[in-house]
Enzyme design. Structure first.
Site, PDB file in Angstrom:
ATOM      1  N   ARG A  64       0.792  -1.224   0.000  1.00 23.43           N
ATOM      2  CA  ARG A  64       0.000   0.000   0.000  1.00 23.43           C
ATOM      3  C   ARG A  64       0.828   1.280   0.000  1.00 23.43           C
ATOM      4  O   ARG A  64       0.594   2.171  -0.813  1.00 23.43           O
ATOM      5  CB  ARG A  64      -0.949   0.008   1.219  1.00 23.43           C
ATOM      6  CG  ARG A  64      -2.025  -1.051   1.139  1.00 23.43           C
ATOM      7  CD  ARG A  64      -2.934  -1.023   2.358  1.00 23.43           C
ATOM      8  NE  ARG A  64      -3.736   0.190   2.416  1.00 23.43           N
ATOM      9  CZ  ARG A  64      -4.621   0.443   3.380  1.00 23.43           C
ATOM     10  NH1 ARG A  64      -4.796  -0.412   4.358  1.00 23.43           N
ATOM     11  NH2 ARG A  64      -5.320   1.551   3.348  1.00 23.43           N
ATOM     12  N   HIS A  85      -8.335  -4.043  -7.499  1.00 21.18           N
ATOM     13  CA  HIS A  85      -7.999  -3.330  -6.265  1.00 21.18           C
ATOM     14  C   HIS A  85      -9.246  -3.193  -5.387  1.00 21.18           C
ATOM     15  O   HIS A  85     -10.005  -2.220  -5.517  1.00 21.18           O
ATOM     16  CB  HIS A  85      -7.443  -1.943  -6.615  1.00 21.18           C
ATOM     17  CG  HIS A  85      -6.751  -1.263  -5.462  1.00 21.18           C
ATOM     18  ND1 HIS A  85      -5.525  -1.666  -4.985  1.00 21.18           N
ATOM     19  CD2 HIS A  85      -7.119  -0.202  -4.701  1.00 21.18           C
ATOM     20  CE1 HIS A  85      -5.159  -0.875  -3.983  1.00 21.18           C
ATOM     21  NE2 HIS A  85      -6.118   0.008  -3.774  1.00 21.18           N
ATOM     22  N   TYR A 138     -18.665  13.121 -12.759  1.00 20.58           N
ATOM     23  CA  TYR A 138     -18.620  14.371 -13.512  1.00 20.58           C
ATOM     24  C   TYR A 138     -17.326  14.554 -14.305  1.00 20.58           C
ATOM     25  O   TYR A 138     -17.220  15.515 -15.075  1.00 20.58           O
ATOM     26  CB  TYR A 138     -18.778  15.568 -12.572  1.00 20.58           C
ATOM     27  CG  TYR A 138     -20.087  15.596 -11.821  1.00 20.58           C
ATOM     28  CD1 TYR A 138     -21.298  15.603 -12.499  1.00 20.58           C
ATOM     29  CD2 TYR A 138     -20.111  15.623 -10.438  1.00 20.58           C
ATOM     30  CE1 TYR A 138     -22.508  15.630 -11.819  1.00 20.58           C
ATOM     31  CE2 TYR A 138     -21.310  15.650  -9.736  1.00 20.58           C
ATOM     32  CZ  TYR A 138     -22.504  15.656 -10.435  1.00 20.58           C
ATOM     33  OH  TYR A 138     -23.691  15.677  -9.749  1.00 20.58           O
TER      34      TYR A 138
END
Length: 348
Positions: free
Chosen positions: A28, A71, A118
């Site tokens: 990570r 993921h 968006y």
């Protein structure tokens, strides 16, 4: 009391905390030699498989959804990582994702990115260098988390991407903070090193190069320490120009934001420590006609103010001068290591 398990502390640490720590460190927080953390690599590979090196952009929400096949850590975390890799966020020296829409700005605390439904994205042309010859057995393909598909262990990057973009990460008991360098200088040194392993880094790479610009305060000893060990501190100063009774800071350190600087200066004015300043406002915003982002911090000062002296005071008291602490910590052969620039090029 039958549901209470008694266990000594060392056993708990070995069985629970250490596996968690290893996961955070290896999977990570720290990048590998290809320059990417797993989340970044999976997003880019997903976009590559979607054919986004060519053609029109896709909705970010679609990209995020398909990335979740590789993921499984939630759409929010994936999208935040995607945002940071876009050209519009201006977080990276070499952005990998061509973006359309509001992706926020690295240098602004208040200009937040829009929802993934968006915005749109595709890969930048330079991203083809991340996948060169990927279909020619150049890298290992490993099982995804559920075994349903394959993903690349590393990307077959054709230049040392690890050194051309800033990378930050906090793991358990360690972290990483890799400064970016000019891509031309990195490639020149790589070629020189391939020809002569005794080549000096400083003959080719002069100093870090940050996406937000600003001036790097030259310190030969500090830079050589960073080149040799991967540790050290860089001082970054905002660029400015003087216009009559106004000082305009046009580029700010990578480690701060316009709002943080304004807040600090406003506090100092209220405390009476910067009596020379009459007004301050940032030029940050989007021009409604051109849709371009305006930048700059404008400070109006009293007449007859020694502006150069005031600028030095501002550097001393505010984030207009900041430091960047280098810690070139990355995963090599499954283990975290702190390496200097030449060592990183050798491993690459």
């Amino acid at each position: 009391m039958s549901n209470v398990i008694q266990m000594d502390t060392t056993t708990v640490l070995k069985q629970n905390f250490m596996p968690y720590s290893a996961h955070v460190i290896l999977d990570r927080a720290l990048p590998e030699i290809d320059g990417f953390k797993p989340s970044q690599r999976r997003i880019l590979y997903t976009m590559y498989k979607m054919g986004l090196l060519k053609g029109a952009r896709k909705k970010s929400q679609t990209i995020v959804g398909q990335t979740m096949a590789l993921h499984p850590h939630g759409d929010g975390a994936i999208y935040e990582t995607l945002v940071r890799m876009t050209k519009d966020a201006e977080s990276l020296l070499i952005p990998w994702i061509d973006s359309k829409g509001n992706f926020g700005k690295h240098y602004s605390r208040d200009m937040q990115y829009a929802s993934s439904r968006y915005t749109e994205a595709r890969l930048m042309p330079i991203a083809k260098e991340l996948f060169r010859d990927i279909d020619k057995n150049t890298i290992d393909m490993i099982d995804s988390y559920d075994g349903e598909t394959k993903e690349p262990r590393l990307l077959p990057v054709s230049f040392p991407t690890i050194l051309v973009n800033p990378t930050q990460g906090t793991a358990v008991g360690m972290g990483t903070n890799i400064a970016p360098f000019n891509i031309n200088e990195v490639i020149d040194f790589t070629i020189a090193y391939l020809k002569n392993p005794k080549a000096k880094v400083s003959d080719y790479i002069k100093a870090p190069d940050f996406p937000t610009g600003a001036n790097i305060v030259y310190d030969e000893k500090a830079f050589n320490e960073i080149f040799n060990t991967g540790r050290g501190t860089i001082r970054i100063r905002a660029k400015y120009k003087i216009e009559d009774d106004t000082i305009v800071f046009t580029e700010i350190p990578y480690t701060t934001t316009y709002e943080a600087i304004v807040d600090k200066i406003a506090d100092l004015v209220k405390e009476g420590k910067l009596k020379e300043i009459v007004d301050i406002h940032d030029r940050l915003g989007i021009d409604k006609e051109t849709e371009e982002v305006n930048q700059g911090l404008e400070i109006t000062v009293r007449k007859n103010t020694d502006k150069k002296m005031l600028i030095e005071k501002l550097y001393s008291l505010t984030p207009l001068e900041s430091t960047y602490s280098c810690n070139f910590n990355l995963i090599i052969d499954g283990k975290p290591q702190v390496l200097g620039v030449k060592q990183i090029i050798h491993e690459w």
